[in-house]
Each structure stands twice: as C-alpha cells, then as structure tokens.
Scaffold this active site. Structure first.
Site, PDB file in Angstrom:
ATOM      1  N   ASP A   1     -34.028  27.144  -9.566  1.00  0.00           N
ATOM      2  CA  ASP A   1     -33.449  28.017  -8.822  1.00  0.00           C
ATOM      3  C   ASP A   1     -33.031  29.451  -9.533  1.00  0.00           C
ATOM      4  O   ASP A   1     -33.427  29.685 -10.676  1.00  0.00           O
ATOM      5  CB  ASP A   1     -31.694  27.272  -8.420  1.00  0.00           C
ATOM      6  CG  ASP A   1     -31.579  27.647  -7.236  1.00  0.00           C
ATOM      7  OD1 ASP A   1     -31.632  28.915  -6.702  1.00  0.00           O
ATOM      8  OD2 ASP A   1     -31.057  26.644  -6.252  1.00  0.00           O
TER       9      ASP A   1
ATOM     10  N   ASP B   1     -37.495  32.078  -9.506  1.00  0.00           N
ATOM     11  CA  ASP B   1     -37.691  32.639  -7.985  1.00  0.00           C
ATOM     12  C   ASP B   1     -38.591  31.834  -7.150  1.00  0.00           C
ATOM     13  O   ASP B   1     -39.909  32.139  -7.502  1.00  0.00           O
ATOM     14  CB  ASP B   1     -37.736  34.148  -7.922  1.00  0.00           C
ATOM     15  CG  ASP B   1     -37.439  34.527  -6.240  1.00  0.00           C
ATOM     16  OD1 ASP B   1     -37.582  33.922  -5.157  1.00  0.00           O
ATOM     17  OD2 ASP B   1     -37.346  35.815  -6.167  1.00  0.00           O
TER      18      ASP B   1
ATOM     19  N   HIS C   1     -34.399  26.070   6.333  1.00  0.00           N
ATOM     20  CA  HIS C   1     -33.456  26.783   7.299  1.00  0.00           C
ATOM     21  C   HIS C   1     -32.869  27.991   6.987  1.00  0.00           C
ATOM     22  O   HIS C   1     -32.381  28.735   8.070  1.00  0.00           O
ATOM     23  CB  HIS C   1     -32.658  25.723   8.006  1.00  0.00           C
ATOM     24  CG  HIS C   1     -31.451  25.321   7.165  1.00  0.00           C
ATOM     25  ND1 HIS C   1     -30.372  24.884   7.743  1.00  0.00           N
ATOM     26  CD2 HIS C   1     -31.315  25.756   5.719  1.00  0.00           C
ATOM     27  CE1 HIS C   1     -29.567  24.655   6.468  1.00  0.00           C
ATOM     28  NE2 HIS C   1     -29.944  25.383   5.475  1.00  0.00           N
TER      29      HIS C   1
END
Length: 344
Positions: free
Chosen positions: A208, A235, A253
């Site tokens: 992350d 990334d 999402h």
C-alpha cells in the site's frame, strides 16, 4: 361515492413508501445526532431521562427529549415509562469501542464530506462521474488528509468493517499450494497477518501507500511473525510483488474499469506459476432486485471514480487482465462476496 368536503383522502401505501424514501436523510441525521451526544453510551445498562442526559452533554433538555422520542420511534432506544429511556440492541452497536461497533461508520456516512458529495448527485449523473471536487475543493482522500478528525473517523470506520469481514475471510481462503500471499492495497496488513498466524508455513506481503502502511511492519513484529511478514510501500498501479495468491479486498470498487484492469494485470504479470487471486466486493444482482449493492453503487458515484459491478462487468475486467473467475461467488456474513480467480 364522493369524499366528504374538507376531508383529505387517506394516504395510499405507495405514497407512504415514497414519503419514507424522501425522509431517509432525517433518519440518518437522527442517528448521527444520537451518536454525537453519546446517547448509546449513556443508556448502556441504564435508564435515564432527557434531563439527565442533557446535563451530561450540556444540551437543551427539551430538544434532547424530542431526539429521544424520535429515537424510540426508530427502535434506537426504548421508553421504559416515566419519561425514562434505555438502550436497545441497535444502540449497543452504536457505542464507542464495543465489538462490531458501527459508531464511526455512522458519523462518517452522515458527516460533512459525504453529505456535501451527495448534494452533487444530479451533476454526477449528468456528467458521468463524481463531482466531489466541486463539493470539497479536492478529491476525497486528499480532503481526509486535510481534515484529520474526519480522516481518523474514516480510518477507524473502515478498520472496524474490515476486522469483521476478515474473520469470515480467514475461514474461507484456500491456501492449498500457496507459499507467498500479497494483500494488494492491504493497509495495515491485518488480513494477511491473520492468515499467516493461522498458517505458519506462509509468507505474506501487504502492499500500500506510505500513509496506509505506517505501523504495519511493527504490527507484524508484535504478532510474532518475524520475517514471514513484510509491509511494502508501493503503488499497485506500478507493480506488484510475485506471489501464489493475491488478495484484493474492497479495492476494485474504488476505481474505474481502466484502472482496475491495470491493477489486475500487474498482479497477473508478477504471478508465480499456478497463482490465484481472491476478490472481495459487493456484487450487484439482477436488474430490479432490491438490495444494498445498487445503492452502494450510487454512493461510489457520489464519492469516488469507481463503481460497484455485476458479475458480467467483473468477468470483463478479468478477461482483459489475464484472469478468469472459477465458480460462483461465495457469500460472507456481510454484503460482500468472494470471487476466486485463476490465471489464464
């Protein structure tokens, strides 16, 4: 037969249902106010009057009573007589620090960032994407960084939701043939750390950005995982470490289709022979089916560049990135579903 002059026609069931929809934000703001005044905490194991709560919270006694009366009508509190109120199972879930609390989620979803973004919903639909920058002056995550109190609430809310979901996932994840697991966008690495604790033969990585992985390595050390766990700052749009199993929980999402394909393709490029992936997301059902997922999709339209998807839309992402879904999605104890992927 005609109606008597001056007598209004009774409301139809359709009209009552519609009025309930239109007043939905009344309910959410009542919940927000109850939490802000710590009413669920005050009423835990106690019966109090509005005046007693008002004294503790320095609020107006009459307005506090009116709030409690509204909460009682919703089942958030219970009236036990003599103008005294006590908690309910719902208010228990709104207490601070209790297991499975949704307190921070209630404050986040009804707070300024979300409220202002939803005001722009007609513009979002007309223009085909979130208008949150016109509402907040910047994108959502930058805004949270500029408003630490809201950012902290959001982090705690997401961590709480994630912790509950992780318990379901730890019993559902198949680690057969897996040596290395990468939690893509894993934040503190809680999911993969839990997996390593349950399977001593595994090694795991949480990938992350720097602000999300802060403290993750220390947490792994505190868990006694030693060199089996690594928190990697990076990334996922650039590259992803090699692994036998990729975990993507509530990641896709947040992003549009092009970005999702990039994330999934980066996993596929780095995948070891026979690697699998596990995607955890809301899945929209057949058109017109009542449910949380289509509403969550509108929330994504208000807040972020991403969206919720149906199975056909997920399958299109997988086909474009070198994966395919194996079997039907598996339900969790929440609204989320587990999709198992195999490399093509």
């Amino acid at each position: 037969m005609t109606e008597t002059a001056g007598t209004p026609a009774p409301a139809t069931p359709t009209a009552v249902t519609l009025l309930g929809m239109l007043s939905g934000y009344w309910v959410s703001q009542i919940v927000r106010t109850a939490v802000d005044l710590s009413i669920p905490d005050h009423l835990a194991g106690a019966s109090l009057t509005a005046e007693e709560i008002a004294t503790r919270e320095s609020s107006d006694p009459r307005a506090t009573y009116r709030l409690l009366r509204a909460c009682a009508s919703l089942g958030l509190v219970s009236h036990v007589g003599d103008h005294r109120f006590t908690g309910t199972p719902m208010s228990e879930l709104l207490r601070e620090g209790v297991p499975n609390t949704v307190r921070e989620l209630a404050l986040t979803w009804t707070g300024p960032s979300h409220w202002r973004a939803w005001e722009r919903m007609p513009e979002a639909v007309r223009k085909g994407g979130t208008q949150i920058e016109s509402a907040l002056g910047t994108d959502f995550f930058t805004y949270l960084g500029q408003h630490p109190e809201e950012g902290q609430l959001f982090s705690v809310a997401m961590a709480g939701m994630s912790a509950q979901l992780n318990q379901d996932l730890l019993t559902a994840i198949d680690t057969t043939g897996v040596e290395v697991v990468v939690d893509v966008g894993g934040g503190s690495g809680a999911l993969v750390r839990g997996l390593l604790a349950a399977h001593p033969d595994l090694r795991g990585i949480s990938l992350d950005l720097a602000h999300a992985t802060a403290g993750a390595q220390e947490a792994g050390d505190n868990d006694g995982l030693g060199d089996r766990f690594t928190a990697v700052t990076g990334d996922f749009f650039d590259n992803v470490a090699a692994a036998d199993l990729y975990l993507l929980k509530m990641i896709l999402h947040d992003w549009n289709d092009e970005d999702c394909v990039t994330i999934l393709r980066n996993c596929r490029v780095s995948a070891r022979p026979g690697a699998r992936a596990l995607v955890v997301e809301n899945v929209i059902g057949p058109l017109g089916t009542p449910g949380f997922e289509p509403l969550a999709d509108m929330h994504m339209l208000a807040m972020l560049p991403g969206q919720e998807r149906d199975l056909a839309e997920f399958d299109a992402l997988y086909a474009a990135s070198g994966w395919r879904r194996s079997g039907e999605p598996l339900p969790t104890g929440f609204q989320f579903q587990i999709q198992n992927l195999e490399a093509v």
